[in-house]
Enzyme design. Structure first.
Site, PDB file in Angstrom:
ATOM      1  N   ASP A  11       0.886  -1.166   0.000  1.00  0.00           N
ATOM      2  CA  ASP A  11       0.000   0.000   0.000  1.00  0.00           C
ATOM      3  C   ASP A  11       0.924   1.215   0.000  1.00  0.00           C
ATOM      4  O   ASP A  11       1.058   1.924   0.968  1.00  0.00           O
ATOM      5  CB  ASP A  11      -0.974  -0.012   1.188  1.00  0.00           C
ATOM      6  N   ASP A  16       6.656   1.719   2.156  1.00  0.00           N
ATOM      7  CA  ASP A  16       6.602   0.659   1.145  1.00  0.00           C
ATOM      8  C   ASP A  16       7.486   0.996  -0.052  1.00  0.00           C
ATOM      9  O   ASP A  16       8.019   0.102  -0.701  1.00  0.00           O
ATOM     10  CB  ASP A  16       5.167   0.430   0.691  1.00  0.00           C
ATOM     11  N   VAL A 127       3.564  -6.624   2.596  1.00  0.00           N
ATOM     12  CA  VAL A 127       3.964  -5.402   3.296  1.00  0.00           C
ATOM     13  C   VAL A 127       2.704  -4.614   3.683  1.00  0.00           C
ATOM     14  O   VAL A 127       2.692  -3.909   4.680  1.00  0.00           O
ATOM     15  CB  VAL A 127       4.899  -4.557   2.411  1.00  0.00           C
TER      16      VAL A 127
END
Length: 130
Positions: A11, A16, A127
């Site tokens: 996301d 990330d 993640v």
């Protein structure tokens, strides 16, 4: 040693983005694809941010598949926060050039089913919120 084949589920905000850059540029990792979901920002923005990161580091060849725009099991995510979000961490759009590429037409769930059926030895690196 053979490269480890992975699919990342992200996301994409700044945290990330760092994970994507590491995986995409690591010599021992074959980043097969990236799937996106909503998280701290909506799905459209996480997907756009992912494309921006990949193009910025010269890896626009890695396909991006958009997934769910809300969680299946947890309807309260993202939950309101007691404190204001740090805009440097979870900004809606990363300050990178607009992507030239676009997401794949296949949905992320369908891609994952097909990819892991074809290659069960791949690793899913989650993640993002599951």
């Amino acid at each position: 040693m053979a490269s480890r084949r992975i699919v990342m589920d992200v996301d994409t905000g700044t945290d990330d983005a760092v994970a994507i850059m590491f995986a995409a540029l690591h010599p021992d990792i074959d980043l097969v694809a990236i799937t996106t979901v909503n998280g701290n920002v909506p799905l459209e923005q996480t997907t756009d941010n992912t494309l921006r990161v990949l193009e910025w580091i010269g890896r626009g060849d890695i396909p991006v598949y958009a997934g769910m725009n809300k969680q299946i099991a947890r309807q309260d995510f993202p939950a309101p926060r007691a404190k204001r979000r740090d805009p440097k961490v979870h900004m809606p759009v990363l300050p990178l050039p607009e992507p030239k590429g676009s997401r794949q037409a296949t949905s992320a769930p369908q891609f994952l089913v097909d990819a892991f059926a074809a290659d069960p030895g791949m690793t899913l690196v989650a993640v993002a919120p599951m």
